[in-house]
Design an enzyme around this catalytic site. Structure first.
Site, short mmCIF file in Angstrom:
data_model
loop_
_atom_site.label_atom_id
_atom_site.label_comp_id
_atom_site.label_asym_id
_atom_site.label_seq_id
_atom_site.Cartn_x
_atom_site.Cartn_y
_atom_site.Cartn_z
N GLU A 60 -25.97 -129.13 -24.66
CA GLU A 60 -25.32 -130.43 -24.39
C GLU A 60 -26.35 -131.55 -24.31
O GLU A 60 -26.12 -132.65 -24.82
CB GLU A 60 -24.54 -130.40 -23.06
CG GLU A 60 -23.43 -129.39 -23.02
CD GLU A 60 -23.82 -128.09 -22.35
OE1 GLU A 60 -23.00 -127.54 -21.61
OE2 GLU A 60 -24.96 -127.61 -22.58
N CYS A 91 -25.77 -130.60 -17.05
CA CYS A 91 -25.08 -131.10 -18.24
C CYS A 91 -23.85 -131.91 -17.86
O CYS A 91 -23.56 -132.93 -18.49
CB CYS A 91 -24.73 -129.94 -19.17
SG CYS A 91 -26.23 -129.17 -19.86
#
Length: 167
Positions: A60, A91
């Protein structure tokens, strides 16, 4: 809770799975991510923690950096993020800070997931931004890839132990 899966959600998750395959080919935990804006993939990423020796090199994070570079802005308003594993706290925080509108993930992560498993940082109203969150997109394929990866590691460790012990 059942929900309708848009065909495009599955198509984008398959792109994230391709990124996860790239990670697996390098011996990384197979997690992949794509970011979509206006029906176009603007960022891709896969886990690279071992290769880069960087604890922040999650799929991510790499995809968010690529998408921000593509847009010329850290604000990714209107974007959707597709990732094969439920985002971790780091994330999830980056997703909030990037103002991503929606998060779609594949497999649930009962050990580190912060989008519904351990907690849900993404929909916590105390933050200034809450993306929509949907889990379980292509869950079987995403979870299976991770299960196979860790099973192979365990099997290899057992084989190495037997070889060391002369068996």
């Amino acid at each position: 809770m059942p929900f309708m899966i848009n065909i495009s959600h599955e198509q984008y998750m398959k792109q994230a799975l391709r990124e996860a395959e790239r990670a697996a080919a390098l011996g990384e935990v197979p997690v992949g991510c794509v970011i979509v804006l206006n029906d176009q993939i603007i960022g891709r990423g896969y886990n690279q923690r071992e290769m880069l020796q960087d604890p922040t090199a999650h799929a991510e994070m790499i995809a968010i950096t690529a998408a921000a570079s593509h847009c010329g802005s850290w604000r990714l308003e209107g974007a959707q993020l597709y990732v094969t594993l439920e985002p971790c706290p780091m994330c999830a925080g980056a997703i909030i800070l990037a103002r991503i509108d929606a998060v779609y993930f594949g497999a649930w992560d009962p050990k580190a997931g912060c989008s519904g498993s351990l907690m849900n940082l993404l929909e916590d109203t105390r933050f200034n931004h809450q993306p929509q969150v949907t889990g379980g997109i292509c869950e079987e394929a995403c979870g299976g890839m991770l299960s196979n990866f860790f099973r192979n590691i365990r099997d290899n460790q057992k084989m190495e132990k037997r070889q060391r012990n002369g068996g």
